[in-house]
Design a protein around this motif. Structure first.
Motif, PDB file in Angstrom:
ATOM      1  N   ALA A 121      42.864  40.775  48.315  1.00 56.10           N
ATOM      2  CA  ALA A 121      44.507  40.674  48.062  1.00 56.10           C
ATOM      3  C   ALA A 121      45.015  39.341  48.500  1.00 56.10           C
ATOM      4  O   ALA A 121      46.211  39.096  47.997  1.00 56.10           O
ATOM      5  N   VAL A 122      44.561  39.004  49.629  1.00 55.07           N
ATOM      6  CA  VAL A 122      45.307  37.980  50.194  1.00 55.07           C
ATOM      7  C   VAL A 122      44.815  36.450  49.596  1.00 55.07           C
ATOM      8  O   VAL A 122      45.505  35.717  49.635  1.00 55.07           O
ATOM      9  N   LEU A 123      43.778  36.475  48.727  1.00 57.18           N
ATOM     10  CA  LEU A 123      43.525  34.925  48.267  1.00 57.18           C
ATOM     11  C   LEU A 123      44.380  34.838  47.044  1.00 57.18           C
ATOM     12  O   LEU A 123      45.075  35.646  46.573  1.00 57.18           O
ATOM     13  N   SER A 124      44.424  33.555  46.761  1.00 54.72           N
ATOM     14  CA  SER A 124      45.322  33.181  45.837  1.00 54.72           C
ATOM     15  C   SER A 124      45.035  33.726  44.496  1.00 54.72           C
ATOM     16  O   SER A 124      43.737  33.926  44.331  1.00 54.72           O
ATOM     17  N   GLU A 125      45.600  33.832  43.566  1.00 52.69           N
ATOM     18  CA  GLU A 125      45.263  34.471  42.188  1.00 52.69           C
ATOM     19  C   GLU A 125      44.225  33.565  41.673  1.00 52.69           C
ATOM     20  O   GLU A 125      43.117  34.325  41.201  1.00 52.69           O
ATOM     21  N   ASP A 126      43.942  32.304  41.738  1.00 54.27           N
ATOM     22  CA  ASP A 126      42.980  31.528  41.300  1.00 54.27           C
ATOM     23  C   ASP A 126      41.701  31.885  41.823  1.00 54.27           C
ATOM     24  O   ASP A 126      40.587  31.929  41.204  1.00 54.27           O
ATOM     25  N   HIS A 127      41.573  32.088  43.215  1.00 55.51           N
ATOM     26  CA  HIS A 127      40.489  32.393  43.873  1.00 55.51           C
ATOM     27  C   HIS A 127      39.839  33.774  43.496  1.00 55.51           C
ATOM     28  O   HIS A 127      38.814  34.027  43.343  1.00 55.51           O
ATOM     29  N   ARG A 128      40.801  34.653  43.468  1.00 58.14           N
ATOM     30  CA  ARG A 128      40.775  36.292  43.221  1.00 58.14           C
ATOM     31  C   ARG A 128      40.153  36.237  41.858  1.00 58.14           C
ATOM     32  O   ARG A 128      38.937  36.745  41.741  1.00 58.14           O
TER      33      ARG A 128
END
Length: 180
Positions: free
Chosen positions: A119-126
């Motif tokens: 959930a903490v990751l950027s949307e791109d990384h997630r």
């Protein structure tokens, strides 16, 4: 999908049976909300019907499907602007495999830690991690979905995994310090 495109709409049920779970999983990992993810899956299948004429059959069906899913997700985010993740405990019973109480508790904590780190990751990384690790798509398929090269996918996955590891370990250290 080519049969659906040619008018055999009964085949849509077969596509739903095959792909609704992987789509739900992808969307749940992106939104963190089961009810929202269920609605988004329905919207993806609606768009498959609506835009069936755009499927050419030249690429893989899954690539086209995940491209539609990303568009549905992006449209939803634009509409709602609220991206709160639901409590992991509501989903933990689906993750547990019926092991002993201690093992189940540890598994739940690990799942919760992973969910919090994701959930903490950027949307791109997630997104890249969900597609590659949770949906188990090939890098070639992900490249088609994201309209990038396969090499770029490899680099992004590597960077996302590094970031996830860093966040996960940081959260684990906090949790262990707090438990002492």
């Amino acid at each position: 999908m080519l049969r659906v495109k040619s008018g055999d709409l009964d085949k849509m049920g077969l596509l739903f049976e095959r792909y609704h779970r992987p789509l739900f999983s992808f969307l749940y990992h992106m939104t963190g909300k089961a009810d929202v993810s269920e609605d988004l899956v329905q919207n993806v299948f609606y768009r498959m019907l609506k835009y069936r004429h755009t499927f050419t059959g030249e690429g893989e069906f899954r690539t086209w499907m995940y491209h539609l899913a990303r568009n549905v997700l992006n449209d939803s985010v634009k509409q709602n602007k609220s991206r709160n993740h639901e409590d992991v405990h509501a989903y933990a019973d689906r993750i547990d495999g019926g092991t002993s109480a201690d093992a189940a508790f540890e598994k739940q904590q690990d799942a919760e830690s992973l969910h919090k780190a994701m959930a903490v990751l950027s949307e791109d990384h997630r997104e890249i991690l969900v597609l590659s690790r949770f949906q188990e798509l090939k890098y070639e398929e992900i490249a088609g979905i994201l309209n990038i090269t396969e090499g770029t996918v490899k680099v992004r996955v590597h960077r996302a995994l590094g970031e996830l590891k860093k966040v996960f370990l940081k959260n684990e250290n906090r949790r262990k310090t707090h438990d002492m």
